[in-house]
Write a protein that holds these residues in place. Structure first.
Motif, PDB file in Angstrom:
ATOM      1  N   SER A  41       0.619  -1.408   0.262  1.00  0.00           N
ATOM      2  CA  SER A  41      -0.142  -0.124  -0.161  1.00  0.00           C
ATOM      3  C   SER A  41       0.529   1.321   0.201  1.00  0.00           C
ATOM      4  N   ALA A  42       0.635   2.386  -0.501  1.00  0.00           N
ATOM      5  CA  ALA A  42       0.859   3.453  -0.050  1.00  0.00           C
ATOM      6  C   ALA A  42      -0.395   5.156  -0.220  1.00  0.00           C
ATOM      7  N   LYS A  43       0.186   5.867   0.087  1.00  0.00           N
ATOM      8  CA  LYS A  43      -0.428   7.341   0.649  1.00  0.00           C
ATOM      9  C   LYS A  43      -0.098   8.148  -0.274  1.00  0.00           C
ATOM     10  N   LEU A  44      -0.353   9.732  -0.744  1.00  0.00           N
ATOM     11  CA  LEU A  44       0.345  10.349  -1.238  1.00  0.00           C
ATOM     12  C   LEU A  44      -0.309  11.641  -0.999  1.00  0.00           C
ATOM     13  N   THR A  45      -0.173  12.689  -0.386  1.00  0.00           N
ATOM     14  CA  THR A  45      -0.870  13.721   0.474  1.00  0.00           C
ATOM     15  C   THR A  45      -0.014  14.958  -0.072  1.00  0.00           C
ATOM     16  N   VAL A  46      -1.020  16.475  -0.286  1.00  0.00           N
ATOM     17  CA  VAL A  46      -0.704  17.666  -0.046  1.00  0.00           C
ATOM     18  C   VAL A  46      -1.268  18.911   0.494  1.00  0.00           C
ATOM     19  N   PRO A  47      -0.653  19.474   1.241  1.00  0.00           N
ATOM     20  CA  PRO A  47      -0.921  20.863   1.735  1.00  0.00           C
ATOM     21  C   PRO A  47      -1.457  21.558   1.114  1.00  0.00           C
ATOM     22  N   HIS A  48      -1.978  21.782   0.368  1.00  0.00           N
ATOM     23  CA  HIS A  48      -2.333  22.645  -0.844  1.00  0.00           C
ATOM     24  C   HIS A  48      -2.573  22.113  -2.033  1.00  0.00           C
ATOM     25  N   GLY A  49      -3.613  21.731  -2.209  1.00  0.00           N
ATOM     26  CA  GLY A  49      -3.946  21.351  -3.897  1.00  0.00           C
ATOM     27  C   GLY A  49      -4.715  19.938  -3.727  1.00  0.00           C
ATOM     28  N   ALA A  50      -5.075  19.054  -4.884  1.00  0.00           N
ATOM     29  CA  ALA A  50      -5.362  17.541  -4.731  1.00  0.00           C
ATOM     30  C   ALA A  50      -4.805  16.249  -5.002  1.00  0.00           C
ATOM     31  N   VAL A  51      -4.620  15.293  -5.006  1.00  0.00           N
ATOM     32  CA  VAL A  51      -3.992  14.379  -5.152  1.00  0.00           C
ATOM     33  C   VAL A  51      -5.939  13.452  -5.698  1.00  0.00           C
ATOM     34  N   ALA A  52      -5.778  13.167  -7.198  1.00  0.00           N
ATOM     35  CA  ALA A  52      -6.508  12.262  -8.158  1.00  0.00           C
ATOM     36  C   ALA A  52      -6.120  10.636  -7.806  1.00  0.00           C
ATOM     37  N   THR A  53      -7.130  10.543  -8.341  1.00  0.00           N
ATOM     38  CA  THR A  53      -6.902   8.212  -8.364  1.00  0.00           C
ATOM     39  C   THR A  53      -8.227   8.568  -9.875  1.00  0.00           C
ATOM     40  N   TYR A  54      -7.449   7.171 -10.510  1.00  0.00           N
ATOM     41  CA  TYR A  54      -7.548   6.690 -11.267  1.00  0.00           C
ATOM     42  C   TYR A  54      -7.366   4.963 -11.468  1.00  0.00           C
ATOM     43  N   VAL A  55      -8.721   4.934 -11.365  1.00  0.00           N
ATOM     44  CA  VAL A  55      -8.933   2.826 -12.003  1.00  0.00           C
ATOM     45  C   VAL A  55      -9.035   2.933 -12.894  1.00  0.00           C
ATOM     46  N   HIS A  56      -8.507   2.169 -13.472  1.00  0.00           N
ATOM     47  CA  HIS A  56      -8.121   0.951 -15.472  1.00  0.00           C
ATOM     48  C   HIS A  56      -9.129   0.557 -15.383  1.00  0.00           C
ATOM     49  N   ASN A  57      -9.867   0.165 -16.580  1.00  0.00           N
ATOM     50  CA  ASN A  57     -11.422  -0.813 -16.449  1.00  0.00           C
ATOM     51  C   ASN A  57     -11.652  -1.303 -14.743  1.00  0.00           C
ATOM     52  N   ALA A  58     -12.062  -0.284 -14.049  1.00  0.00           N
ATOM     53  CA  ALA A  58     -12.836  -0.873 -13.031  1.00  0.00           C
ATOM     54  C   ALA A  58     -13.407  -1.525 -12.910  1.00  0.00           C
ATOM     55  N   VAL A  59     -13.247  -3.013 -11.724  1.00  0.00           N
ATOM     56  CA  VAL A  59     -14.768  -3.798 -11.671  1.00  0.00           C
ATOM     57  C   VAL A  59     -16.188  -3.266 -10.634  1.00  0.00           C
ATOM     58  N   ALA A  60     -15.232  -2.491  -9.753  1.00  0.00           N
ATOM     59  CA  ALA A  60     -16.897  -1.647  -8.709  1.00  0.00           C
ATOM     60  C   ALA A  60     -15.646   0.076  -8.478  1.00  0.00           C
ATOM     61  N   ASP A  61     -16.772   0.487  -7.976  1.00  0.00           N
ATOM     62  CA  ASP A  61     -16.596   1.977  -8.049  1.00  0.00           C
ATOM     63  C   ASP A  61     -14.515   1.655  -6.748  1.00  0.00           C
ATOM     64  N   GLY A  62     -13.750   2.460  -7.485  1.00  0.00           N
ATOM     65  CA  GLY A  62     -11.959   2.522  -6.864  1.00  0.00           C
ATOM     66  C   GLY A  62     -11.422   0.934  -6.934  1.00  0.00           C
ATOM     67  N   LEU A  63     -12.144  -0.448  -7.853  1.00  0.00           N
ATOM     68  CA  LEU A  63     -11.072  -1.257  -7.943  1.00  0.00           C
ATOM     69  C   LEU A  63     -11.281  -1.716  -8.840  1.00  0.00           C
TER      70      LEU A  63
END
Length: 307
Positions: free
Chosen positions: A141-163
């Motif tokens: 597992s891993a995580k990204l954080t920013v003090p100001h701004g955004a961290v976007a996610t993308y799941v390719h060919n998702a079988v369910a939300d976020g998976l």
């Protein structure tokens, strides 16, 4: 030394070269797989730019996100069938939630309490083996954080939300509009999913990888018989091309190949309303780097090795 059918098949899978060429490369390099890849490239037989991890494990990649943060996890199973199991999908989604809450470090997430339970993530997954009927494992597992701004996610060919089978996080720091920053970061995440860059910037590239490419380019250039001064310029040109292929900010932007990702970011600042910087990205492809024992080799591979 004796070269096995398994080695020949692995090299062929990595490079796309013919079996006899693969066998010759392995013989020339005493079975060293990485050196064999380089040997084929120097001969112009392989077009492989870098050794790719062999995707062998099944399971799911899961992502979860909050304001200015996101996490990604990988939970493995024995077969692809389990990835469609609702109980397994729920486990992966919950592990992603734990990763978001506990900083993303694999060891910390594994030891943390599973949502709604007194048991750890590791023990919960072990218990699920009996109900799901397959060996399961939390890999990373891993995580990204920013003090100001955004961290976007993308799941390719998702079988369910976020998976799905491939998950990407992209962090952008800015004091501008977070919604606009997230929208652009998601576009970059889709780009990363498609291109699999080796590093965010040239400076972050592994020096060993650069030296390896230099050695290969130099060897190829010398075969032209040109003077050393010309060869040096040829190598510099090839390195620039290499950077354009593997460095995220220098790559041609998938959504607009006429500009680089770096230029696309500058253009996006107009919508964001302030300077913006891509600070990090993560790309988790299911099973990458996991070797799986092959038990059914093609007869043609075995025949080639015996020759």
């Amino acid at each position: 030394m004796s070269i096995s059918a398994a080695q020949v098949k692995e090299l062929r899978d990595l490079t796309g070269a013919g079996m006899m060429d693969c066998k010759a490369a392995l013989n020339e390099t005493n079975g060293n797989m990485e050196e064999a890849v380089d040997w084929l490239r120097k001969k112009g037989i392989s077009k492989a730019d870098k050794k790719a991890g062999r995707t062998a494990a099944e399971g799911l990649i899961g992502v979860d996100s909050g304001p200015r943060e996101a996490a990604v996890v990988e939970v493995n199973s024995e077969t692809d069938f389990v990835a469609r199991n609702a109980a397994f999908q729920e486990i992966v989604a919950n592990v992603a939630k734990v990763a978001l809450a506990y900083g993303g470090k694999t060891e910390a997430v594994a030891a943390a309490k599973y949502p709604g339970s007194d048991k750890s993530v590791t023990d919960t997954i072990k218990d699920a083996v009996g109900t799901i009927g397959e060996n399961l494992g939390f890999r990373r597992s891993a995580k990204l954080t920013v003090p100001h701004g955004a961290v976007a996610t993308y799941v390719h060919n998702a079988v369910a939300d976020g998976l799905g089978k491939l998950g990407v996080l992209v962090a952008i720091e800015t004091t501008g509009n977070e919604h606009a920053a997230n929208a652009f970061a998601r576009q970059v995440a889709m780009h990363v999913a498609a291109t699999s860059p080796m590093a965010l910037t040239t400076e972050e590239l592994d020096p060993a990888a650069i030296e390896r490419e230099k050695a290969i380019f130099s060897d190829q250039a010398r075969q032209s018989g040109k003077p050393e001064a010309i060869i040096e310029k040829m190598v510099e040109g090839r390195l620039r091309k290499f950077y354009e292929e593997v460095v995220l900010l220098k790559q041609a932007f998938v959504l607009n190949p006429d500009i680089t990702v770096e230029k696309a970011l500058k253009d996006a600042e107009k919508d964001i309303g302030a300077p913006a910087k891509i600070t990090a990205y993560l790309r988790f492809a299911l099973g990458e780097g996991i070797e799986k024992e092959e038990t059914d080799f093609a007869a043609e591979v075995a025949a080639a090795v015996k020759k």
